[in-house]
Design a protein around this motif. Sequence first.
Motif, PDB file in Angstrom:
ATOM      1  N   ALA A 187       0.834  -1.201   0.000  1.00 35.18           N
ATOM      2  CA  ALA A 187       0.000   0.000   0.000  1.00 35.18           C
ATOM      3  C   ALA A 187       0.870   1.253   0.000  1.00 35.18           C
ATOM      4  CB  ALA A 187      -0.921  -0.001   1.220  1.00 35.18           C
ATOM      5  N   ARG A 188       0.229   2.370  -0.287  1.00 38.73           N
ATOM      6  CA  ARG A 188       0.900   3.664  -0.302  1.00 38.73           C
ATOM      7  C   ARG A 188       0.454   4.471   0.909  1.00 38.73           C
ATOM      8  NH1 ARG A 188      -0.968   2.620  -5.263  1.00 38.73           N
ATOM      9  NH2 ARG A 188      -2.797   3.947  -4.952  1.00 38.73           N
ATOM     10  N   ALA A 189       1.407   4.948   1.668  1.00 38.61           N
ATOM     11  CA  ALA A 189       1.111   5.782   2.828  1.00 38.61           C
ATOM     12  C   ALA A 189       1.233   7.255   2.448  1.00 38.61           C
ATOM     13  CB  ALA A 189       2.066   5.455   3.969  1.00 38.61           C
ATOM     14  N   SER A 190       0.617   8.105   3.224  1.00 38.48           N
ATOM     15  CA  SER A 190       0.718   9.539   2.971  1.00 38.48           C
ATOM     16  C   SER A 190       2.103  10.051   3.346  1.00 38.48           C
ATOM     17  CB  SER A 190      -0.344  10.293   3.784  1.00 38.48           C
ATOM     18  OG  SER A 190       0.000  10.290   5.163  1.00 38.48           O
ATOM     19  N   ARG A 191       2.423  11.240   2.863  1.00 38.86           N
ATOM     20  CA  ARG A 191       3.721  11.842   3.171  1.00 38.86           C
ATOM     21  C   ARG A 191       3.867  12.080   4.670  1.00 38.86           C
ATOM     22  NH1 ARG A 191       5.391  16.965  -0.314  1.00 38.86           N
ATOM     23  NH2 ARG A 191       5.208  15.304  -1.891  1.00 38.86           N
ATOM     24  N   ASP A 192       2.798  12.551   5.309  1.00 37.62           N
ATOM     25  CA  ASP A 192       2.860  12.775   6.756  1.00 37.62           C
ATOM     26  C   ASP A 192       3.155  11.488   7.509  1.00 37.62           C
ATOM     27  OD1 ASP A 192       2.229  15.390   6.228  1.00 37.62           O
ATOM     28  OD2 ASP A 192       0.412  15.444   7.459  1.00 37.62           O
ATOM     29  N   ALA A 193       2.576  10.381   7.047  1.00 34.17           N
ATOM     30  CA  ALA A 193       2.696   9.106   7.757  1.00 34.17           C
ATOM     31  C   ALA A 193       4.133   8.616   7.797  1.00 34.17           C
ATOM     32  CB  ALA A 193       1.811   8.053   7.106  1.00 34.17           C
ATOM     33  N   THR A 194       4.893   8.919   6.771  1.00 37.73           N
ATOM     34  CA  THR A 194       6.259   8.403   6.681  1.00 37.73           C
ATOM     35  C   THR A 194       7.321   9.440   7.019  1.00 37.73           C
ATOM     36  OG1 THR A 194       6.317   8.920   4.313  1.00 37.73           O
ATOM     37  CG2 THR A 194       5.603   6.706   4.934  1.00 37.73           C
ATOM     38  N   ASP A 195       6.911  10.646   7.364  1.00 37.24           N
ATOM     39  CA  ASP A 195       7.854  11.728   7.671  1.00 37.24           C
ATOM     40  C   ASP A 195       8.519  11.460   9.024  1.00 37.24           C
ATOM     41  OD1 ASP A 195       9.102  14.121   8.471  1.00 37.24           O
ATOM     42  OD2 ASP A 195       7.653  15.347   7.394  1.00 37.24           O
ATOM     43  N   PRO A 196       9.839  11.271   9.082  1.00 41.62           N
ATOM     44  CA  PRO A 196      10.494  10.964  10.355  1.00 41.62           C
ATOM     45  C   PRO A 196      10.433  12.111  11.363  1.00 41.62           C
ATOM     46  CG  PRO A 196      12.122  11.242   8.608  1.00 41.62           C
ATOM     47  CD  PRO A 196      10.778  11.223   7.951  1.00 41.62           C
ATOM     48  N   VAL A 197      10.342  13.340  10.891  1.00 42.38           N
ATOM     49  CA  VAL A 197      10.231  14.476  11.817  1.00 42.38           C
ATOM     50  C   VAL A 197       8.886  14.422  12.543  1.00 42.38           C
ATOM     51  CG1 VAL A 197      10.137  16.988  12.005  1.00 42.38           C
ATOM     52  CG2 VAL A 197      11.801  15.908  10.457  1.00 42.38           C
ATOM     53  N   ILE A 198       7.817  14.171  11.781  1.00 36.59           N
ATOM     54  CA  ILE A 198       6.496  14.018  12.397  1.00 36.59           C
ATOM     55  C   ILE A 198       6.483  12.794  13.300  1.00 36.59           C
ATOM     56  CG2 ILE A 198       4.045  13.585  11.942  1.00 36.59           C
ATOM     57  CD1 ILE A 198       4.332  15.195   9.370  1.00 36.59           C
ATOM     58  N   GLY A 199       7.141  11.721  12.863  1.00 36.72           N
ATOM     59  CA  GLY A 199       7.208  10.513  13.678  1.00 36.72           C
ATOM     60  C   GLY A 199       7.863  10.764  15.022  1.00 36.72           C
ATOM     61  N   GLU A 200       8.986  11.454  15.036  1.00 37.92           N
ATOM     62  CA  GLU A 200       9.667  11.765  16.294  1.00 37.92           C
ATOM     63  C   GLU A 200       8.803  12.644  17.185  1.00 37.92           C
ATOM     64  OE1 GLU A 200      13.526  13.406  15.819  1.00 37.92           O
ATOM     65  OE2 GLU A 200      14.280  11.740  14.600  1.00 37.92           O
ATOM     66  N   ARG A 201       8.109  13.595  16.574  1.00 37.11           N
ATOM     67  CA  ARG A 201       7.278  14.507  17.361  1.00 37.11           C
ATOM     68  C   ARG A 201       6.095  13.782  17.993  1.00 37.11           C
ATOM     69  NH1 ARG A 201       4.910  20.359  15.205  1.00 37.11           N
ATOM     70  NH2 ARG A 201       4.423  21.193  17.300  1.00 37.11           N
ATOM     71  N   LEU A 202       5.445  12.914  17.215  1.00 39.19           N
ATOM     72  CA  LEU A 202       4.311  12.169  17.763  1.00 39.19           C
ATOM     73  C   LEU A 202       4.782  11.193  18.829  1.00 39.19           C
ATOM     74  CD1 LEU A 202       1.308  11.481  17.722  1.00 39.19           C
ATOM     75  CD2 LEU A 202       1.807   9.762  15.964  1.00 39.19           C
ATOM     76  N   TRP A 203       5.916  10.556  18.612  1.00 36.79           N
ATOM     77  CA  TRP A 203       6.447   9.606  19.592  1.00 36.79           C
ATOM     78  C   TRP A 203       6.682  10.302  20.928  1.00 36.79           C
ATOM     79  CZ3 TRP A 203       7.485   4.387  18.395  1.00 36.79           C
ATOM     80  CH2 TRP A 203       8.079   3.654  19.437  1.00 36.79           C
ATOM     81  N   ALA A 204       7.303  11.481  20.889  1.00 39.82           N
ATOM     82  CA  ALA A 204       7.567  12.229  22.128  1.00 39.82           C
ATOM     83  C   ALA A 204       6.263  12.595  22.825  1.00 39.82           C
ATOM     84  CB  ALA A 204       8.379  13.473  21.812  1.00 39.82           C
ATOM     85  N   ALA A 205       5.264  13.001  22.028  1.00 42.98           N
ATOM     86  CA  ALA A 205       3.971  13.347  22.631  1.00 42.98           C
ATOM     87  C   ALA A 205       3.316  12.115  23.236  1.00 42.98           C
ATOM     88  CB  ALA A 205       3.058  13.950  21.560  1.00 42.98           C
ATOM     89  N   ALA A 206       3.400  10.971  22.562  1.00 45.35           N
ATOM     90  CA  ALA A 206       2.790   9.738  23.074  1.00 45.35           C
ATOM     91  C   ALA A 206       3.462   9.303  24.369  1.00 45.35           C
ATOM     92  CB  ALA A 206       2.856   8.644  22.024  1.00 45.35           C
TER      93      ALA A 206
END
Length: 301
Positions: free
Chosen positions: A273-292
């Motif tokens: 499948a194809r994921a969105s750009r936001d879904a695979t963005d490592p900067v967004i990933g790090e930010r969400l991880w810290a918030a979680a």
Amino acid sequence: MTVWTADRIPDQHGRTAVVTGANSGLGLVTATELAHRGAHVVLAVRNLAAGREAARRIGGDVEVRELDLASLSSVRAFAAKLAADHPAIDLLINNAGLVLLGPRRTTADGFELQLGTNMLGHFALTGLLLDALSAAPAARVVSLSSITHKNAHLDFGDLMYERDYRAAPAYGRSKLATTIFGFELDRRLRAAGSTVVSTLAHPGLTRTNLTPRAWEHRPRLGRIIAWAGLLATQPVGQGALPQLRAATDPTARGGQFFGPARMGETRGRVTEARASRDATDPVIGERLWAAAETLTGVSYL
């Protein structure tokens, strides 16, 4: 081209699989297929009576345990007891999901209910079970996404959607967060040199019990939606194949994302499948991880 079906699931004897939301829909199909191929399957369910009925229908080597992903205390209690009883876990399939329509609701911990259940509860559960997953020789964590994630964007200034709440976009955000989590988990597992693999899947448009439950407050309209859904969606057995492939295909790689191939990834044979750009963005990933981590109090990797 070879079509991937449940017949291609390898023998699962000697393996322990945990499936959240296993008493109905995609989770029930997934648990059934794994149990019928020899896995010991833990049905992690909010409703124990429904879980016991599912276990009766499945047969095989299954057990039922209570898990409410909308309560961090429930997640912690479930994980502690499970890890004590099963020091090595081979599969964690983060399947459970909640769809809401109507007014904003919150979890026991004050999170917006869809984000709290669909992503934050699974984030905490995965972290609390990581030692048990690491003790298995080739464990996998499967995160269940949705095609709705592609039109969503997270607002880190309002993660709990307290302003201008709308239920449908909130669901899309929760599934985007789940997808971001799956990819970020893969990056962190790789960086740590872990043998645990993070894969993702989405079911396209599939007939499950989530949509009818979402319309409980408007039953007449819900019946119309349900009849329309019969024409627009694929059977739940077909919808479960992407997550079964993500969980069991020996060739699957960390960070691989499976979904239906046809009609905008809404139905059909299983493919990447194809994921969105936001879904695979490592900067967004790090930010969400810290918030979680901050929100759940669970830190790992």
